[in-house]
Design an enzyme around this catalytic site. Structure first.
Site, short mmCIF file in Angstrom:
data_model
loop_
_atom_site.label_atom_id
_atom_site.label_comp_id
_atom_site.label_asym_id
_atom_site.label_seq_id
_atom_site.Cartn_x
_atom_site.Cartn_y
_atom_site.Cartn_z
N SER A 118 0.81 -1.21 0.00
CA SER A 118 0.00 0.00 0.00
C SER A 118 0.85 1.26 0.00
CB SER A 118 -0.91 0.01 1.23
OG SER A 118 -0.15 -0.09 2.43
N HIS A 139 -2.54 -2.94 -5.83
CA HIS A 139 -3.00 -2.56 -4.49
C HIS A 139 -4.52 -2.69 -4.42
CE1 HIS A 139 -3.61 0.75 -1.25
NE2 HIS A 139 -3.62 -0.45 -0.72
N GLU A 151 -5.44 -0.19 -7.38
CA GLU A 151 -4.38 0.71 -7.83
C GLU A 151 -3.32 -0.13 -8.52
OE1 GLU A 151 -3.34 4.64 -5.39
OE2 GLU A 151 -3.22 2.86 -4.14
N ASN A 189 -3.07 6.18 -0.33
CA ASN A 189 -2.52 6.44 1.00
C ASN A 189 -1.77 7.75 1.12
OD1 ASN A 189 -3.48 4.28 2.60
ND2 ASN A 189 -2.09 2.89 1.56
#
Length: 302
Positions: A118, A139, A151, A189
Site C-alpha cells: 500500500s 494494491h 491501484e 494512502n
C-alpha cells in the site's frame, strides 16, 4: 493468465485469493503457517456464505470457488507454474525483498510478480529481481471481495505490456483498475494517511473527541466511516508504517506521525485486530475507549 499464486493468507491475501478463484482462476494460497491457511479458508467460506445470503452468488458458485483454491506452505512449489504471483505479506520492506528474491529464482521466466503493497516502492522491490520489467503493484482495497478499486502501480522499469495485462486482468476480476506512478503511498494512502494523522492530531490537541471527529467527517464530508474508526479498521500499526514511508520518501515533516498514534501502537492498541484502538472492540461491538481521557482535556481548554 490461468495460474495465480497469492503469498500471505491474512485479511488481504485471503480476499485476493477469493476474488481470483471466484472468477475461475486456479489459485495457490501460500503461507508459512498451516493454521493460518486453514483460518483463511474458513474466512473465505464465511464470506462466500454471506454472498449467497445476499443472492450475489449461488451455492454452486461457492463450491466452484473453493475448488479453485489450493493451500501450500512451500512457496517454491506453489509458484513453480504461476503466471502471476500476488504478494500480500506484511508491509515490511525487508520481508518483501526476501520474498521477491526467492520468487525471481523459482518462477518461470514469463511469470509476472505483483505486490499488494500500500506504500512501498515498486521500483525498489523490482530492483532485487532480474525481471524488473515484470514487477508491478496491484494494491487491492479491503475488503477485497467487495471493494472495486485496484491501484495498478508502474515501477520505473515496468513494461507497457505487463501494465496492460494487469489492467485487463483486474477488469476480469470485476474491479476498476486505476494506473498510477510509483511514489510513496501512491494515490490512496498519500491522501488518506495524512487525513487520518490529522484526525489523530485533532484529537490529541483537544479540539474534539473521538466520536465527534468521526461524526463530523461522516455527516459533513459524506464519508461512510470516520477517520479514527477507519484507522482502527486498517490497523494503527499499518497507518504508522505508511506514514513513516511517506515521511522518509518525501523528506517532508508534514507526514510525521502524531505522538499519540506512536504511543498507541507502542502500547499494543492497534485497533480492531487487537481489540482496542480509538474504540473498544473486545465485547464484539464498538464502544468509545478514549472518550473520557480526551473529554477532560477538551473541558480543560474551554
Amino acid at each position: 493468465m490461468k495460474n495465480i499464486t497469492v503469498i500471505g493468507s491474512g485479511t488481504m491475501g485471503n480476499g485476493i485469493a477469493h476474488a481470483f478463484a471466484q472468477c475461475g482462476y486456479n489459485v495457490n494460497l501460500v503461507d508459512i503457517n498451516e493454521a493460518a491457511l486453514q483460518k483463511a479458508i474458513a474466512t473465505i467460506t464465511k464470506n462466500l456464505d454471506r454472498q449467497i445470503q445476499k443472492a450475489v452468488i449461488t451455492e454452486e458458485a461457492k463450491t466452484a470457488t473453493l475448488k479453485n483454491i489450493s493451500i501450500q506452505t512451500d512457496l517454491a512449489k506453489a509458484a513453480a507454474n504461476a503466471d502471476l504471483v500476488v504478494e500480500a505479506a506484511s508491509e515490511n520492506i525487508d520481508i518483501k525483498f526476501k520474498i521477491f528474491k526467492q520468487l525471481d529464482e523459482v518462477c518461470p521466466p514469463h511469470t509476472i510478480l505483483a505486490s499488494n503493497t500500500s506504500s512501498i516502492s515498486i521500483t525498489q522491490i523490482a530492483a532485487v529481481t532480474k525481471r524488473a520489467d515484470k514487477v508491478i503493484g496491484m494494491h487491492f482495497m479491503n475488503p477485497v471481495p467487495i471493494m472495486k478499486l485496484v491501484e495498478v502501480i508502474r515501477g520505473y522499469s515496468t513494461s507497457d505490456a505487463v501494465c496492460d495485462l494487469i489492467m485487463e486482468t483486474s477488469k476480469k476480476l470485476h474491479k476498476i483498475p486505476v494506473e498510477v506512478n510509483d511514489f510513496p503511498g501512491f494515490v490512496a494512502n498519500k491522501i488518506l494517511m495524512p487525513m487520518i494523522n490529522e484526525a489523530v492530531i485533532t484529537l490529541n490537541e483537544g479540539v474534539a473527541g473521538v466520536e465527534e471527529i468521526d461524526t463530523v467527517m461522516k455527516l459533513g464530508m459524506a464519508h461512510p466511516m470516520g477517520p479514527l474508526q477507519l484507522a482502527d479498521f486498517i490497523g494503527l500499526d499499518v497507518c504508522l508504517n505508511i506514514l513513516r514511508v511517506l515521511q522518509d520518501g518525501f523528506g517532508n515533516p508534514k507526514y510525521a506521525p502524531c505522538p499519540l498514534l506512536i504511543n498507541m501502537v507502542t502500547a499494543g492498541h492497534l485497533g480492531v485486530k487487537s481489540g482496542k484502538g480509538f474504540y473498544d472492540y473486545s465485547s464484539g461491538g464498538k464502544e468509545l475507549i478514549l472518550a473520557d481521557r480526551f473529554k477532560k482535556k477538551i473541558n480543560a481548554t474551554v
